[in-house]
Each structure stands twice: as structure tokens, then as C-alpha cells.
Design a protein around this motif. Structure first.
Motif, PDB file in Angstrom:
ATOM      1  N   GLN A  38     -13.094 173.247  60.804  1.00  0.00           N
ATOM      2  CA  GLN A  38     -13.893 172.277  61.061  1.00  0.00           C
ATOM      3  C   GLN A  38     -12.795 171.501  62.277  1.00  0.00           C
ATOM      4  O   GLN A  38     -13.556 170.649  62.371  1.00  0.00           O
ATOM      5  N   ASP A  39     -11.896 171.064  62.058  1.00  0.00           N
ATOM      6  CA  ASP A  39     -11.399 169.893  62.870  1.00  0.00           C
ATOM      7  C   ASP A  39     -11.149 170.232  64.742  1.00  0.00           C
ATOM      8  O   ASP A  39     -11.396 169.485  64.917  1.00  0.00           O
ATOM      9  N   VAL A  40     -10.930 171.743  64.102  1.00  0.00           N
ATOM     10  CA  VAL A  40     -10.996 172.487  65.808  1.00  0.00           C
ATOM     11  C   VAL A  40     -12.333 172.137  66.167  1.00  0.00           C
ATOM     12  O   VAL A  40     -12.562 171.481  67.526  1.00  0.00           O
ATOM     13  N   ARG A  41     -13.153 172.658  65.407  1.00  0.00           N
ATOM     14  CA  ARG A  41     -14.532 172.460  66.435  1.00  0.00           C
ATOM     15  C   ARG A  41     -14.945 171.719  66.577  1.00  0.00           C
ATOM     16  O   ARG A  41     -15.917 171.127  67.198  1.00  0.00           O
ATOM     17  N   ASP A  42     -14.614 170.136  65.920  1.00  0.00           N
ATOM     18  CA  ASP A  42     -15.720 168.234  65.960  1.00  0.00           C
ATOM     19  C   ASP A  42     -14.300 168.643  67.023  1.00  0.00           C
ATOM     20  O   ASP A  42     -15.255 167.876  67.723  1.00  0.00           O
ATOM     21  N   LYS A  43     -13.284 169.196  67.298  1.00  0.00           N
ATOM     22  CA  LYS A  43     -13.027 168.116  68.646  1.00  0.00           C
ATOM     23  C   LYS A  43     -13.083 168.684  69.764  1.00  0.00           C
ATOM     24  O   LYS A  43     -12.877 168.172  70.809  1.00  0.00           O
ATOM     25  N   ILE A  44     -13.452 170.237  69.765  1.00  0.00           N
ATOM     26  CA  ILE A  44     -14.461 170.694  70.966  1.00  0.00           C
ATOM     27  C   ILE A  44     -15.564 170.077  71.319  1.00  0.00           C
ATOM     28  O   ILE A  44     -16.277 169.865  72.162  1.00  0.00           O
ATOM     29  N   ARG A  45     -16.432 170.101  70.179  1.00  0.00           N
ATOM     30  CA  ARG A  45     -17.665 169.850  70.256  1.00  0.00           C
ATOM     31  C   ARG A  45     -17.778 167.341  71.152  1.00  0.00           C
ATOM     32  O   ARG A  45     -18.775 167.635  71.787  1.00  0.00           O
ATOM     33  N   SER A  46     -16.605 167.223  70.531  1.00  0.00           N
ATOM     34  CA  SER A  46     -16.488 166.080  70.796  1.00  0.00           C
ATOM     35  C   SER A  46     -15.714 165.861  71.726  1.00  0.00           C
ATOM     36  O   SER A  46     -15.681 164.738  72.884  1.00  0.00           O
ATOM     37  N   GLY A  47     -15.605 167.035  73.238  1.00  0.00           N
ATOM     38  CA  GLY A  47     -14.789 166.886  74.609  1.00  0.00           C
ATOM     39  C   GLY A  47     -13.345 166.847  74.482  1.00  0.00           C
ATOM     40  O   GLY A  47     -12.415 166.127  75.301  1.00  0.00           O
TER      41      GLY A  47
END
Length: 113
Positions: free
Chosen positions: A17-26
Motif C-alpha cells: 500500500q505504501d509503495v502504491r501510494d508513493k507511485i500515485r502521489s508521484g
């Protein structure tokens, strides 16, 4: 977050989830190299096997790819939001429908001539 809800999330899922969030947020962009398994294990306070499970899930989800001996990297398509890919898919469908309608009109005109 309460303790109960935190316990229901597996440690590897927190990393995913953390990696996904970092990708989504740029914060993580296409081609970015992720920290090593050891670094991630230290960062999240988990065993290397937990990190490997998270990385495997991210690979299956198409967000990262791994090179043996080089590490894991964010894929080109990971940073595209799902809305972008949905919009593109709809545009392709609209184009296909327009094309089919045009072909059908030609066929109908040919029959009625």
C-alpha cells in the motif's frame, strides 16, 4: 488507526500500500529503483521474506519489475492512474464503434443501391 484494524493488515500489505501510494502521489516515478530488500526490511521493521512477498505482489500488479542482481524498479505504466487507462480504453472503444458504424452504413448503402 486502532490496534485492531492495524492487526488485520498483514505487514507485507502495508508495504504494498505504501509503495502504491508513493507511485500515485508521484514520489516514485517510472524507472525509479526501489531500495534493496534489506533496506526495506529495516525501514519497515520486518523480515526480508515479508519484503519479498510485498515485491512479488507489486510485480503481479504490474507496478514494479525486478532485474536479478540489479533490484526492483517502478514500471512505465505504474504511474498512470487507473482513471487514465480507463479513459483511454473508452476512447479506443468509441473509435471502434465509430469505425463499425461507418462500415455498416457503407454496407447498407451498397445493398440499397
Amino acid at each position: 488507526m486502532s490496534l485492531m484494524s492495524n492487526e488485520s493488515v498483514q505487514p507485507y500489505q502495508r508495504i504494498v500500500q505504501d509503495v502504491r501510494d508513493k507511485i500515485r502521489s508521484g514520489r516514485l516515478t517510472a524507472g525509479t529503483k526501489l531500495p534493496s530488500t534489506r533496506e526495506l526490511a529495516d525501514e519497515y521493521g520486518v523480515a526480508p521474506g515479508t519484503v519479498q512477498r510485498a515485491l512479488a505482489e507489486l510485480r503481479v500488479g504490474g507496478l514494479i519489475y525486478s532485474h536479478q542482481g540489479r533490484g526492483s524498479f517502478v514500471t512505465e505504466t505504474a504511474s498512470e492512474s487507473s482513471e487514465d487507462s480507463t479513459a483511454r480504453a473508452l476512447k479506443r472503444l468509441e473509435d471502434q464503434v465509430s469505425d463499425l458504424v461507418a462500415r455498416l452504413e457503407k454496407i447498407e448503402k451498397g445493398r440499397n443501391a
